[in-house]
Design a protein around this motif. Structure first.
Motif, short mmCIF file in Angstrom:
data_model
loop_
_atom_site.label_atom_id
_atom_site.label_comp_id
_atom_site.label_asym_id
_atom_site.label_seq_id
_atom_site.Cartn_x
_atom_site.Cartn_y
_atom_site.Cartn_z
N MET A 1 0.86 -1.42 0.49
CA MET A 1 -0.03 0.45 -0.08
C MET A 1 1.08 1.06 -0.38
O MET A 1 1.51 0.96 0.51
N HIS B 1 1.21 5.49 -0.02
CA HIS B 1 0.49 6.85 -0.02
C HIS B 1 1.76 7.63 0.43
O HIS B 1 2.86 7.69 0.58
N PRO B 2 0.94 8.61 -0.52
CA PRO B 2 1.64 10.23 -0.71
C PRO B 2 2.56 11.00 0.64
O PRO B 2 3.84 11.30 -0.04
N ASP B 3 2.02 10.45 1.70
CA ASP B 3 3.19 11.17 2.38
C ASP B 3 4.43 10.32 3.19
O ASP B 3 4.79 10.59 4.68
N LYS B 4 3.70 8.35 3.60
CA LYS B 4 3.80 7.56 4.66
C LYS B 4 5.12 6.92 2.95
O LYS B 4 6.19 6.28 3.96
N THR C 1 5.05 3.34 1.09
CA THR C 1 5.11 1.69 1.59
C THR C 1 4.85 1.06 2.44
O THR C 1 6.12 1.01 2.81
#
Length: 139
Positions: free
Chosen positions: A57, A59-62, A64
Protein backbone atom coordinates in the motif's frame (compact mmCIF):
# COMPACT_ATOMS: atom_id res chain seq x y z
CA UNK A 1 10.01 -27.24 3.12
CA UNK A 2 10.47 -24.67 0.37
CA UNK A 3 8.83 -21.23 0.16
CA UNK A 4 8.48 -19.51 -3.18
CA UNK A 5 6.33 -16.82 -4.78
CA UNK A 6 3.32 -17.93 -6.79
CA UNK A 7 3.72 -16.69 -10.35
CA UNK A 8 1.03 -18.63 -12.22
CA UNK A 9 -2.71 -19.08 -11.92
CA UNK A 10 -2.12 -22.82 -11.74
CA UNK A 11 -0.02 -22.42 -8.58
CA UNK A 12 -2.75 -20.33 -6.94
CA UNK A 13 -5.44 -22.84 -7.89
CA UNK A 14 -3.34 -25.80 -6.70
CA UNK A 15 -3.38 -24.27 -3.21
CA UNK A 16 -7.22 -24.24 -3.16
CA UNK A 17 -7.41 -26.49 -0.09
CA UNK A 18 -5.68 -23.75 1.93
CA UNK A 19 -8.22 -21.01 1.19
CA UNK A 20 -11.44 -20.15 3.01
CA UNK A 21 -13.49 -20.66 -0.17
CA UNK A 22 -12.90 -22.11 -3.64
CA UNK A 23 -10.68 -19.83 -5.74
CA UNK A 24 -11.88 -18.47 -9.05
CA UNK A 25 -9.46 -18.52 -11.99
CA UNK A 26 -10.43 -14.98 -13.05
CA UNK A 27 -9.67 -13.66 -9.54
CA UNK A 28 -6.37 -15.56 -9.48
CA UNK A 29 -5.46 -13.94 -12.81
CA UNK A 30 -6.33 -10.48 -11.46
CA UNK A 31 -4.35 -11.12 -8.27
CA UNK A 32 -1.22 -11.97 -10.26
CA UNK A 33 -1.67 -9.03 -12.63
CA UNK A 34 -2.17 -6.47 -9.85
CA UNK A 35 0.97 -4.60 -8.92
CA UNK A 36 1.97 -5.00 -5.30
CA UNK A 37 0.09 -8.26 -4.72
CA UNK A 38 2.19 -11.15 -3.50
CA UNK A 39 1.55 -14.73 -2.46
CA UNK A 40 4.27 -16.97 -1.10
CA UNK A 41 3.49 -20.69 -0.97
CA UNK A 42 5.23 -23.26 1.24
CA UNK A 43 5.78 -26.68 -0.32
CA UNK A 44 6.58 -30.00 1.32
CA UNK A 45 7.47 -32.80 -1.08
CA UNK A 46 6.14 -30.64 -3.93
CA UNK A 47 2.70 -30.15 -2.34
CA UNK A 48 1.41 -26.74 -1.20
CA UNK A 49 1.03 -26.82 2.60
CA UNK A 50 0.71 -23.13 3.44
CA UNK A 51 0.62 -19.62 2.05
CA UNK A 52 0.93 -16.02 3.07
CA UNK A 53 -0.40 -13.15 0.98
CA UNK A 54 0.62 -9.54 1.15
CA UNK A 55 -0.47 -6.32 -0.45
CA UNK A 56 1.72 -3.24 -0.86
CA UNK A 57 0.00 0.00 0.00
CA UNK A 58 1.43 3.32 -1.12
CA UNK A 59 0.57 6.71 0.36
CA UNK A 60 1.96 10.08 -0.78
CA UNK A 61 3.28 11.09 2.65
CA UNK A 62 4.31 7.72 4.04
CA UNK A 63 5.76 5.66 1.25
CA UNK A 64 5.01 1.96 0.90
CA UNK A 65 4.01 -0.50 3.57
CA UNK A 66 3.00 -4.15 3.32
CA UNK A 67 -0.21 -5.55 4.73
CA UNK A 68 0.02 -9.22 5.62
CA UNK A 69 -3.41 -10.06 4.26
CA UNK A 70 -3.75 -13.74 5.08
CA UNK A 71 -1.75 -16.67 6.42
CA UNK A 72 -2.87 -20.29 6.16
CA UNK A 73 -1.19 -23.59 6.96
CA UNK A 74 -2.75 -26.97 6.25
CA UNK A 75 -3.96 -28.46 9.52
CA UNK A 76 -1.79 -31.57 9.07
CA UNK A 77 1.35 -29.39 8.86
CA UNK A 78 0.74 -26.96 11.72
CA UNK A 79 3.10 -26.43 14.66
CA UNK A 80 6.17 -27.15 12.51
CA UNK A 81 7.31 -23.56 11.92
CA UNK A 82 5.72 -23.20 8.49
CA UNK A 83 3.60 -20.19 9.48
CA UNK A 84 6.62 -18.46 11.00
CA UNK A 85 8.75 -19.25 7.92
CA UNK A 86 6.07 -17.84 5.61
CA UNK A 87 5.72 -14.71 7.75
CA UNK A 88 9.48 -14.19 7.86
CA UNK A 89 9.67 -14.64 4.09
CA UNK A 90 6.97 -12.00 3.55
CA UNK A 91 8.71 -9.59 5.93
CA UNK A 92 12.01 -10.15 4.08
CA UNK A 93 10.31 -9.53 0.73
CA UNK A 94 8.71 -6.33 2.04
CA UNK A 95 12.10 -5.12 3.28
CA UNK A 96 13.63 -5.96 -0.12
CA UNK A 97 10.87 -3.98 -1.88
CA UNK A 98 11.64 -0.92 0.26
CA UNK A 99 8.53 -1.03 2.46
CA UNK A 100 8.86 0.90 5.70
CA UNK A 101 6.87 -1.68 7.68
CA UNK A 102 4.58 -4.72 7.60
CA UNK A 103 1.33 -4.89 9.52
CA UNK A 104 -1.41 -7.44 10.10
CA UNK A 105 -4.80 -7.29 11.78
CA UNK A 106 -5.50 -10.20 14.13
CA UNK A 107 -8.45 -11.01 16.37
CA UNK A 108 -7.28 -10.67 19.96
CA UNK A 109 -8.40 -14.23 20.81
CA UNK A 110 -6.56 -15.86 17.88
CA UNK A 111 -3.73 -17.15 20.04
CA UNK A 112 -2.17 -19.29 17.29
CA UNK A 113 -1.86 -16.33 14.90
CA UNK A 114 -0.58 -14.02 17.63
CA UNK A 115 2.06 -16.56 18.66
CA UNK A 116 3.12 -17.10 15.04
CA UNK A 117 3.52 -13.40 14.28
CA UNK A 118 5.31 -12.69 17.56
CA UNK A 119 7.71 -15.60 16.93
CA UNK A 120 8.53 -13.95 13.58
CA UNK A 121 9.41 -10.66 15.31
CA UNK A 122 6.12 -8.70 15.29
CA UNK A 123 5.18 -6.52 18.25
CA UNK A 124 1.73 -5.50 19.47
CA UNK A 125 0.88 -1.98 18.32
CA UNK A 126 -2.13 -1.53 20.62
CA UNK A 127 -5.86 -2.04 20.36
CA UNK A 128 -7.30 -2.09 16.84
CA UNK A 129 -10.90 -2.00 15.67
CA UNK A 130 -11.81 -2.92 12.13
CA UNK A 131 -15.04 -1.74 10.52
CA UNK A 132 -16.30 -3.10 7.19
CA UNK A 133 -18.83 -2.34 4.50
CA UNK A 134 -20.19 -5.55 2.96
CA UNK A 135 -21.80 -5.34 -0.46
CA UNK A 136 -22.51 -8.82 -1.81
CA UNK A 137 -23.32 -11.90 0.25
CA UNK A 138 -21.06 -14.78 -0.82
CA UNK A 139 -19.04 -12.36 -2.99
Amino acid sequence: MRVRPATTTGELLAAAHLYDAPPRPEWADRFLAAGGHLMLIAYVDGDPVGFVSGIEMLHPDKGTEMCLYELSVDERHRRRGIGRALTEALVAEARERGCYDVWVGVERDNEAALATYRSAGAADDGVFTMLTWEFTPGR
